[in-house]
Design an enzyme around this catalytic site. Structure first.
Site, PDB file in Angstrom:
ATOM      1  N   VAL A   1       0.866  -1.184   0.115  1.00 14.73           N
ATOM      2  CA  VAL A   1       0.044  -0.061  -0.041  1.00 14.73           C
ATOM      3  C   VAL A   1       0.858   1.408   0.047  1.00 14.73           C
ATOM      4  O   VAL A   1       0.336   2.559  -0.256  1.00 14.73           O
ATOM      5  CB  VAL A   1      -0.999  -0.114   1.242  1.00 14.73           C
ATOM      6  CG1 VAL A   1      -2.025  -1.179   1.191  1.00 14.73           C
ATOM      7  CG2 VAL A   1       0.054   0.035   2.769  1.00 14.73           C
ATOM      8  N   ASP A   2       2.153   1.246  -0.012  1.00 15.55           N
ATOM      9  CA  ASP A   2       2.961   2.318   0.227  1.00 15.55           C
ATOM     10  C   ASP A   2       4.194   2.147  -0.642  1.00 15.55           C
ATOM     11  O   ASP A   2       5.296   2.237  -0.102  1.00 15.55           O
ATOM     12  CB  ASP A   2       3.277   2.709   1.582  1.00 15.55           C
ATOM     13  CG  ASP A   2       4.153   3.966   1.386  1.00 15.55           C
ATOM     14  OD1 ASP A   2       3.777   4.858   0.840  1.00 15.55           O
ATOM     15  OD2 ASP A   2       4.795   4.298   2.695  1.00 15.55           O
ATOM     16  N   LEU A   3       3.969   1.624  -1.876  1.00 20.92           N
ATOM     17  CA  LEU A   3       4.952   1.207  -2.814  1.00 20.92           C
ATOM     18  C   LEU A   3       5.451   2.579  -3.335  1.00 20.92           C
ATOM     19  O   LEU A   3       4.943   3.401  -4.094  1.00 20.92           O
ATOM     20  CB  LEU A   3       4.592   0.445  -4.149  1.00 20.92           C
ATOM     21  CG  LEU A   3       5.594   0.192  -4.979  1.00 20.92           C
ATOM     22  CD1 LEU A   3       6.740  -1.078  -4.408  1.00 20.92           C
ATOM     23  CD2 LEU A   3       4.908  -0.867  -6.169  1.00 20.92           C
TER      24      LEU A   3
END
Length: 239
Positions: free
Chosen positions: A174-176
């Site tokens: 979700v935080d690439l």
């Protein structure tokens, strides 16, 4: 990898038995192990990573370094409490979920840091937590390489191929972003910071992951070069 849980008083520790134990001459399984003070008193802090929570680099043994990352809130939630989260059971805490997910991916041979341990300290209806993983020796953030124009086409394609491997395994990161991708001295990419990530069936989330990464590239690579960077990553991803 063998995970075991230890509970005493108001704290719980989930750890890899092969990385952390109570044998003489090792770091004891104790919540103090997850504090800055423990390592500072022993002179074993060897560095610090930027970002919310300030992860610490630790000289855990003569040959191995660890990364200690406390969980910290961001955005509007941080105004209510910077480091407290709502308690809904040990296995639902962010620390336990991230350690188990990282262990599962590590066991599949995917390029994630080896998980060492996570600690959750409960305070009634809330909790605080921290996570320890092994440090990837000599690795640099992908973002740093982009800023210094050190990412060639071959590296971009390896980054894309790595992301594709994780997507095939079902990982929704979700935080690439370019800070959560590390490049080791041999030029191989690794993925870090799996907080709030999960395994899912194939879907639109894969496209959303890539879009998030593309937005982050603009912060480290000047336009129109950022579009060239993403083009190389996509070529590796789909190739």
């Amino acid at each position: 990898m063998r995970l075991a849980a230890l509970r005493q008083r108001n704290w719980l520790i989930l750890h890899d038995v092969d990385s952390l134990c109570d044998a003489p001459g090792t770091h004891q399984i104790d919540p103090d192990l997850f504090t800055r003070e423990y390592w500072r008193e022993r002179g074993l802090i060897v560095g610090e990573a930027p970002g919310r929570g300030s992860s610490l680099f630790l000289q855990a043994t003569p040959t191995k370094q660890w990364v200690l990352r406390p969980y910290r809130r961001g955005g509007m939630a941080a105004k209510l409490s910077e480091k407290r989260y709502l308690w809904s059971g040990a296995e639902r805490t962010r620390a336990f979920r991230e350690l188990r997910l990282t262990a599962a991916l590590f066991e599949q041979g995917l390029p994630v840091p080896r998980p060492v341990a996570s600690c959750v300290t409960r305070y009634g209806l809330t909790y605080e937590a921290a996570l320890i993983t092994e440090r990837i020796t000599g690795a640099k953030a992908f973002a740093e390489l982009l800023v210094n124009d050190l990412a060639d086409e071959a590296l971009l394609q390896r980054v894309g191929a790595m992301i594709h491997r994780f997507h095939q395994a079902g990982l929704d990161h979700v935080d690439l972003n370019a800070r959560n991708i590390l490049i080791d001295p041999s030029g191989e990419p690794w993925l870090i910071d799996l907080d709030r990530c999960r395994l899912r069936k194939e879907g639109k989330w894969q496209t959303h992951n890539l879009a998030r990464l593309e937005r982050s590239l603009g912060k480290f690579s000047a336009a129109p070069h950022s579009s060239d960077v993403m083009g190389g990553i996509r070529q590796g991803y789909f190739g």
